[in-house]
Design a protein around this motif. Sequence first.
Motif, PDB file in Angstrom:
ATOM      1  N   LEU A  18      20.525  12.176   7.222  1.00  0.00           N
ATOM      2  CA  LEU A  18      21.294  11.051   7.226  1.00  0.00           C
ATOM      3  C   LEU A  18      22.336  11.050   8.080  1.00  0.00           C
ATOM      4  O   LEU A  18      22.803  10.107   8.760  1.00  0.00           O
ATOM      5  CB  LEU A  18      21.735  10.598   5.725  1.00  0.00           C
ATOM      6  CG  LEU A  18      20.696   9.826   4.720  1.00  0.00           C
ATOM      7  CD1 LEU A  18      21.471   9.960   3.245  1.00  0.00           C
ATOM      8  CD2 LEU A  18      20.299   8.593   5.441  1.00  0.00           C
ATOM      9  N   LYS A  19      23.052  12.359   8.400  1.00  0.00           N
ATOM     10  CA  LYS A  19      24.246  12.372   9.164  1.00  0.00           C
ATOM     11  C   LYS A  19      23.694  12.727  10.510  1.00  0.00           C
ATOM     12  O   LYS A  19      24.827  13.072  11.503  1.00  0.00           O
ATOM     13  CB  LYS A  19      24.976  13.407   8.522  1.00  0.00           C
ATOM     14  CG  LYS A  19      25.514  12.960   7.172  1.00  0.00           C
ATOM     15  CD  LYS A  19      26.373  13.901   6.636  1.00  0.00           C
ATOM     16  CE  LYS A  19      26.587  13.281   5.162  1.00  0.00           C
ATOM     17  NZ  LYS A  19      28.062  14.025   4.581  1.00  0.00           N
ATOM     18  N   ASN A  20      22.726  12.786  10.971  1.00  0.00           N
ATOM     19  CA  ASN A  20      22.043  13.020  12.508  1.00  0.00           C
ATOM     20  C   ASN A  20      22.453  11.934  13.232  1.00  0.00           C
ATOM     21  O   ASN A  20      22.041  10.840  12.988  1.00  0.00           O
ATOM     22  CB  ASN A  20      20.674  13.497  12.486  1.00  0.00           C
ATOM     23  CG  ASN A  20      20.396  14.182  13.592  1.00  0.00           C
ATOM     24  OD1 ASN A  20      20.423  13.379  14.833  1.00  0.00           O
ATOM     25  ND2 ASN A  20      19.783  15.405  13.846  1.00  0.00           N
ATOM     26  N   SER A  21      22.983  12.087  14.516  1.00  0.00           N
ATOM     27  CA  SER A  21      23.439  11.107  15.341  1.00  0.00           C
ATOM     28  C   SER A  21      22.224  10.350  16.136  1.00  0.00           C
ATOM     29  O   SER A  21      22.260   9.354  16.657  1.00  0.00           O
ATOM     30  CB  SER A  21      24.401  11.782  16.486  1.00  0.00           C
ATOM     31  OG  SER A  21      23.697  12.724  17.288  1.00  0.00           O
ATOM     32  N   ASP A  22      20.997  11.022  15.801  1.00  0.00           N
ATOM     33  CA  ASP A  22      19.676  10.453  16.181  1.00  0.00           C
ATOM     34  C   ASP A  22      19.021   9.685  15.334  1.00  0.00           C
ATOM     35  O   ASP A  22      17.938   8.982  15.534  1.00  0.00           O
ATOM     36  CB  ASP A  22      18.777  11.538  16.671  1.00  0.00           C
ATOM     37  CG  ASP A  22      19.115  12.116  17.851  1.00  0.00           C
ATOM     38  OD1 ASP A  22      19.937  11.751  18.893  1.00  0.00           O
ATOM     39  OD2 ASP A  22      18.667  13.313  17.859  1.00  0.00           O
ATOM     40  N   ARG A  23      19.835   9.462  14.333  1.00  0.00           N
ATOM     41  CA  ARG A  23      19.206   8.508  13.207  1.00  0.00           C
ATOM     42  C   ARG A  23      18.742   6.913  13.773  1.00  0.00           C
ATOM     43  O   ARG A  23      17.762   6.510  13.300  1.00  0.00           O
ATOM     44  CB  ARG A  23      20.220   8.499  11.919  1.00  0.00           C
ATOM     45  CG  ARG A  23      19.688   7.610  10.690  1.00  0.00           C
ATOM     46  CD  ARG A  23      20.671   7.884   9.754  1.00  0.00           C
ATOM     47  NE  ARG A  23      20.493   6.613   8.724  1.00  0.00           N
ATOM     48  CZ  ARG A  23      21.217   6.248   7.875  1.00  0.00           C
ATOM     49  NH1 ARG A  23      22.411   7.082   7.669  1.00  0.00           N
ATOM     50  NH2 ARG A  23      21.048   5.392   6.886  1.00  0.00           N
ATOM     51  N   ALA A 128      27.915   1.990  -2.173  1.00  0.00           N
ATOM     52  CA  ALA A 128      27.909   3.187  -3.327  1.00  0.00           C
ATOM     53  C   ALA A 128      27.167   4.306  -2.284  1.00  0.00           C
ATOM     54  O   ALA A 128      27.591   5.585  -2.450  1.00  0.00           O
ATOM     55  CB  ALA A 128      26.986   2.645  -4.387  1.00  0.00           C
ATOM     56  N   LEU A 129      26.123   4.370  -1.571  1.00  0.00           N
ATOM     57  CA  LEU A 129      25.242   5.400  -1.024  1.00  0.00           C
ATOM     58  C   LEU A 129      26.219   6.088   0.018  1.00  0.00           C
ATOM     59  O   LEU A 129      26.281   7.254   0.166  1.00  0.00           O
ATOM     60  CB  LEU A 129      24.063   5.068  -0.589  1.00  0.00           C
ATOM     61  CG  LEU A 129      22.882   4.639  -1.723  1.00  0.00           C
ATOM     62  CD1 LEU A 129      21.658   4.087  -1.047  1.00  0.00           C
ATOM     63  CD2 LEU A 129      22.486   5.880  -2.861  1.00  0.00           C
ATOM     64  N   SER A 130      26.940   5.195   0.658  1.00  0.00           N
ATOM     65  CA  SER A 130      27.689   5.747   1.809  1.00  0.00           C
ATOM     66  C   SER A 130      28.847   6.576   1.097  1.00  0.00           C
ATOM     67  O   SER A 130      29.239   7.674   1.775  1.00  0.00           O
ATOM     68  CB  SER A 130      28.329   4.689   2.663  1.00  0.00           C
ATOM     69  OG  SER A 130      29.229   3.768   2.020  1.00  0.00           O
ATOM     70  N   GLU A 135      29.755   9.306   3.857  1.00  0.00           N
ATOM     71  CA  GLU A 135      29.839   8.839   5.354  1.00  0.00           C
ATOM     72  C   GLU A 135      30.710   7.899   5.459  1.00  0.00           C
ATOM     73  O   GLU A 135      30.957   7.847   6.427  1.00  0.00           O
ATOM     74  CB  GLU A 135      28.289   7.907   5.562  1.00  0.00           C
ATOM     75  CG  GLU A 135      27.091   8.789   5.389  1.00  0.00           C
ATOM     76  CD  GLU A 135      25.799   7.965   5.744  1.00  0.00           C
ATOM     77  OE1 GLU A 135      25.253   8.142   6.945  1.00  0.00           O
ATOM     78  OE2 GLU A 135      25.494   7.289   4.805  1.00  0.00           O
ATOM     79  N   GLY A 136      31.299   7.327   4.299  1.00  0.00           N
ATOM     80  CA  GLY A 136      32.517   6.435   4.380  1.00  0.00           C
ATOM     81  C   GLY A 136      31.749   4.766   4.539  1.00  0.00           C
ATOM     82  O   GLY A 136      30.861   4.559   4.969  1.00  0.00           O
TER      83      GLY A 136
END
Length: 176
Positions: A18-23, A128-130, A135-136
């Motif tokens: 989820l936090k990868n910049s290639d998402r 909620a998921l962020s 992730e914010g």
Amino acid sequence: KAGIEGVTLALGFRGVDLKNSDRETLDVVAALLSGLGGRLSIVVREQLGAAYSVGAYSDSQLDGGHFVFYVQTTPDKVEKLKEVFLEHVRKLREEPVPEKELESIRSFLAGGEAIDLQNQAGVAQRLALSQLYAEGAASVFNRHERIAKVTAQALQAAAKKYLDPKNCAWAVVRPE
């Protein structure tokens, strides 16, 4: 069930978390391949008449992800469709996506984001998921900006990095 003759073929690759910049880049690749006007649909459905459904998707989770090509077809088409999938992988790795095609996909995804953000329950879930994933809240509302920044060069680099035919898994699900 008796009488079922369909086969599901899938080609899977390691994706991103989820936090990868290639998402977003992989989401754009999936959109490029999927849908009625997508590259896979044009070849597999329109030109070959070889599928009930066909597409690709990228699924990112906290601990990793995957990128999958899939098709529902008939048993006699499996080997040909394996070749088609690998040809699309080759093209993504070797040929930049034309800017006009890329802009169309970015616009399509941005429109989908705008529609999704009109649904209060969907926004609440995303917020909620962020927060859960650290992730914010801004990540919910600026995804369209990240999609807009995806370039043909980024798509090609992501395809080379993640869609490696030497590091993939095939699955064929057949009826009994």
